[in-house]
Motif scaffolding. Structure first.
Motif, PDB file in Angstrom:
ATOM      1  N   LYS A   1     -12.443 -15.884 -13.532  1.00 22.22           N
ATOM      2  CA  LYS A   1     -11.653 -16.971 -14.191  1.00 22.22           C
ATOM      3  C   LYS A   1     -12.745 -17.749 -14.523  1.00 22.22           C
ATOM      4  O   LYS A   1     -12.437 -18.390 -15.663  1.00 22.22           O
TER       5      LYS A   1
ATOM      6  N   GLU B   1     -12.749 -19.072 -18.595  1.00 26.45           N
ATOM      7  CA  GLU B   1     -12.468 -20.586 -18.891  1.00 26.45           C
ATOM      8  C   GLU B   1     -13.751 -21.048 -19.740  1.00 26.45           C
ATOM      9  O   GLU B   1     -13.494 -21.421 -20.988  1.00 26.45           O
TER      10      GLU B   1
ATOM     11  N   GLU C   1     -13.495 -19.605 -23.158  1.00 24.27           N
ATOM     12  CA  GLU C   1     -12.047 -19.665 -23.742  1.00 24.27           C
ATOM     13  C   GLU C   1     -11.377 -18.488 -23.887  1.00 24.27           C
ATOM     14  O   GLU C   1     -11.019 -18.119 -25.043  1.00 24.27           O
TER      15      GLU C   1
ATOM     16  N   THR D   1      -9.197 -17.177 -21.270  1.00 24.98           N
ATOM     17  CA  THR D   1      -8.339 -17.046 -20.334  1.00 24.98           C
ATOM     18  C   THR D   1      -6.956 -16.228 -20.572  1.00 24.98           C
ATOM     19  O   THR D   1      -6.563 -15.229 -19.842  1.00 24.98           O
ATOM     20  N   GLU D   2      -6.527 -16.611 -21.772  1.00 29.04           N
ATOM     21  CA  GLU D   2      -5.014 -15.966 -22.481  1.00 29.04           C
ATOM     22  C   GLU D   2      -5.173 -14.634 -22.852  1.00 29.04           C
ATOM     23  O   GLU D   2      -4.691 -14.007 -22.768  1.00 29.04           O
ATOM     24  N   GLN D   3      -6.591 -14.029 -22.996  1.00 25.29           N
ATOM     25  CA  GLN D   3      -7.135 -12.690 -23.369  1.00 25.29           C
ATOM     26  C   GLN D   3      -7.186 -11.657 -22.045  1.00 25.29           C
ATOM     27  O   GLN D   3      -7.450 -10.643 -22.477  1.00 25.29           O
ATOM     28  N   SER D   4      -7.453 -12.368 -21.008  1.00 28.34           N
ATOM     29  CA  SER D   4      -7.720 -11.722 -19.792  1.00 28.34           C
ATOM     30  C   SER D   4      -7.374 -10.170 -19.625  1.00 28.34           C
ATOM     31  O   SER D   4      -7.911  -9.428 -19.264  1.00 28.34           O
TER      32      SER D   4
ATOM     33  N   LYS E   1      -5.969  -8.235 -21.938  1.00 31.63           N
ATOM     34  CA  LYS E   1      -5.847  -7.223 -23.184  1.00 31.63           C
ATOM     35  C   LYS E   1      -7.182  -6.442 -23.237  1.00 31.63           C
ATOM     36  O   LYS E   1      -7.890  -6.511 -22.422  1.00 31.63           O
TER      37      LYS E   1
ATOM     38  N   GLN F   1     -13.530 -13.033 -30.551  1.00 30.24           N
ATOM     39  CA  GLN F   1     -13.115 -13.159 -29.364  1.00 30.24           C
ATOM     40  C   GLN F   1     -13.986 -12.028 -28.708  1.00 30.24           C
ATOM     41  O   GLN F   1     -14.431 -11.961 -27.678  1.00 30.24           O
TER      42      GLN F   1
END
Lengths: 382, 287
Positions: free
Chosen positions: A121, A125, A128, A130-133, A135, A144
């Motif tokens: 986690k 962070e 940057e 976190t939102e892709q974790s 996928k 990315q």
């Protein structure tokens, strides 16, 4: 124990050599100390041995001779999975069947680290992501994916992080952004970064120290500023930025200490070169001057900076690049000279082809290289 | 003409799918309907006079109660052969994909080479190899692994060996195709991330080769379960598989309705098994 008392964990390469079975020597007896916590760049054209060097440090290639140490620890023949070293691979080599967080957790899981989840986690962070974790790598953009590769290596807090052309697959704009980001992350984590690249701008932007590598050996090593202002070989002068290299003959020496200069005859004009920037013992040498250090004015108009002076040059081509203009001049002796001029608007308008101009440069910017070296070394072939 | 052309330009997919759809309709859908119809017909007819379609579902219960051991045997033999093929094939496919270097092409040609001789001839030659006077039996007897009167031919071992041999290429090729696609740098990355070679295999190579594993096992298991050549040439009456029974019912007994019913059961069981297997392997998207 305070930080200063701890033994330094520098990465040390001693006589490192890689000879392939077909006889090709990719790396020739390389000696190199990369200080702990530095951002170090190995810069060179493709095939110069920089990637092979990196792979030997990673443990993916076995050196033919020489040693690799981190501090006092000999890791020359250690298995890759037993080294305190991680790699950000060219084209990333992300595991396509695992999600982003599983990719990042791969290293800590293998080592049986406790509380992997929290670590993942934090790392996501930092990068940057976190939102892709959740996928898969294929669902991510190039930038990315690059960050995942970085996160996957960084999470292990290696002593040395190796980056093999990490930004090579990105477009220019993204590359710029990632350069800044990488530099910032390195500042934050303080891990030794060894960055391999063929992009001189990238190396100069990011690294504290750049080693320019050519044909298996290090040509020169230093800060980007030192390398650029005081190149020691024609290869470095041409590969790192561009240079005018003109044949000259040493005629004498003047002054002492920091003010010492070497006098060189350049097509009948005697020019001065700071002794600290003279890298030849012979009578003949290449007089080097960076194109942006060359000042020009239409013939007869005074040049408002003292220095070497040549008249009788003619503009033979000009390329307008917006921020600057690149002129090629034909000099009175028949040779050509490059001149890059900032478009400050000071003169008002560009110099057209055919204009007669006077040329000048400040002696402190000139350097002298050995005449036995190939004047075209390090020029890109394309 | 104008209308057809408009359809084809607007929907090229129909044009591309058309021939295959027609082929499947003529050679798969029609025979399947005919097979199911026959399987529900009154067995008192004959292949020449024809059968009356009477929705005689008893055909199914009759063949199940009569021939279930053959079905079980077929799936057990095919299962063992598939497992053996997977082990042998994986090792070989792995070696060809990652270790063979310049010999890659030669090895692949050798894998396919048996196809140049007929299935029947190859299976017959196994009869010689595994025969009572063959070198395999002699060697095993000399080593006292096998009693002097022991034999391999006409045993389940011979049938499974034949199945394994005959279907091995169908396992190797899909395995090779999926292993070969794996980027070697993934192995390096795993090694860099503290995975030992064994862990690299189980965490990276194996999962990435699953499409090949699923494809290979299906291509091996399905034909092996329905095979009757190996059982009839290398086995005995106690090693007969369901394929042998179907063949006998169709030819010797001329009992088309029961033969059809048994065929439909075999097909249905295989379809169910494949669906369960693919779901379990979780690779629908990869297939």
């Amino acid at each position: 124990m305070s930080l200063a008392d701890q033994p330094r964990r520098d990465l040390r390469l001693t006589g490192l050599t890689k000879r392939y079975p077909n006889g090709f020597v990719a790396v020739k007896s390389l000696d190199l100390v990369i200080p702990q916590g530095s951002f170090f760049a190995l810069l060179g054209p493709s095939g110069c041995g920089k990637t092979t060097t990196l792979r030997m440090v990673a443990g993916l290639e076995d050196p033919t001779a020489g040693q690799i140490h981190i501090g006092d620890q000999d890791i020359t023949h250690e298995r890759p999975y037993r080294r305190p070293v991680n790699t950000v691979f060219q084209n990333y080599a992300l595991f396509p069947h695992l999600t982003i967080s599983e990719n990042v957790a791969f290293g800590p899981n293998r080592r049986g680290v406790k509380d992997v989840e929290k670590l993942v986690k934090e790392t996501l962070e930092l990068t940057e992501l976190t939102e892709q974790s959740g996928k898969k790598p294929a669902q991510l953009s190039g930038g990315q994916q690059q960050r995942v590769a970085l996160a996957r290596a960084l999470i292990n807090r290696p002593e040395v992080l190796l980056l093999d052309e990490p930004l090579g697959a990105l477009d220019l704009k993204l590359r710029r952004a990632m350069q800044m980001e990488l530099k910032q992350i390195q500042d934050e984590v303080g891990i030794t970064f060894v960055h391999v690249t063929h992009d001189q701008e990238e190396a100069m932007t990011m690294a504290d120290t750049v080693a320019v590598m050519n044909a298996g050996v290090i040509e020169q090593m230093g800060s980007p500023y030192d390398l650029y202002t005081n190149p020691m070989t024609t290869f470095v002068a041409n590969f790192l930025g561009r240079s005018n290299l003109l044949p000259g003959t040493v005629v004498g020496r003047e002054g002492a200490g920091a003010d010492a200069v070497v006098k060189v005859d350049l097509y009948g004009t005697v020019v001065s070169i700071p002794a600290a920037k003279v890298h030849t013992d012979s009578k003949k040498g290449w007089v080097g001057i960076r194109p942006e250090k060359v000042l020009i004015q239409p013939a007869g108009v005074p040049i408002d900076a003292p220095g070497e002076h040549f008249s009788g040059a003619v503009v033979v081509s000009s390329s307008y690049l917006g921020v600057s203009t690149e002129y090629v001049l034909r000099m009175p002796w028949g040779g050509e000279l490059m001149c890059f001029e900032q478009n400050t608007g000071r003169r008002g308008g560009l110099l057209t082809v055919g204009t007669s101009v006077d040329v000048s440069w400040s002696p402190k910017f000139a350097f002298l290289l050995d005449s036995s070296q190939d004047v075209e070394a390090g020029l890109e072939e394309d | 003409m104008g209308a057809l052309q408009r359809v084809l330009t607007k929907h090229p997919a129909y044009f591309l799918v058309g021939p295959a759809a027609l082929w499947l309709l003529v050679f798969f859908a029609f025979p399947l309907v005919s097979l199911i119809t026959t399987s529900l017909s009154d067995p008192s007819g004959s292949p020449i006079a024809g059968y009356d379609m009477t929705f005689r579902f008893q055909n199914y219960s009759e063949v199940i109660s009569e021939y279930w051991p053959y079905l079980v045997r077929s799936f057990v033999y095919a299962g063992i052969a598939t497992l053996l093929c997977l082990i042998l094939g994986y090792v070989l496919a792995y070696a060809i994909a990652f270790k063979a270097g310049q010999y890659k092409t030669i090895l692949l040609v050798l894998v396919v080479a048996p196809f140049f001789t007929s299935f029947l001839v190859r299976t017959l030659s196994w009869k010689l190899i595994l025969g009572d006077d063959g070198w395999v039996v002699h060697t095993l007897q000399a080593l006292h692994v096998m009693p002097p009167d022991g034999r391999i031919l006409a045993t389940p071992v011979a049938v499974v060996a034949g199945l394994t041999y005959n279907f091995l290429p169908f396992m190797i090729l899909p395995l090779y195709a999926s292993l070969e696609k794996i980027d070697h740098r993934l192995h390096e990355a795993a090694s860099d991330l503290y995975a030992s070679p064994a862990r690299t295999f189980f965490r990276v190579t194996w999962p990435l080769s699953l499409p090949g594993v699923v494809g290979g096992t299906l291509l091996t298991f399905i034909p092996a379960a329905g095979d009757y050549i190996n059982a009839s040439l290398l086995g005995n009456t106690n090693t007969q598989m369901v394929g042998n029974k179907i063949q006998q019912l169709f030819t010797t007994a001329s009992d088309y309705p029961h033969a059809s019913a048994l065929s439909v059961i075999l097909m249905a069981l295989i379809v169910v098994m494949v669906l369960m297997y693919v779901r379990k392997a979780g690779t629908e998207e990869l297939l």
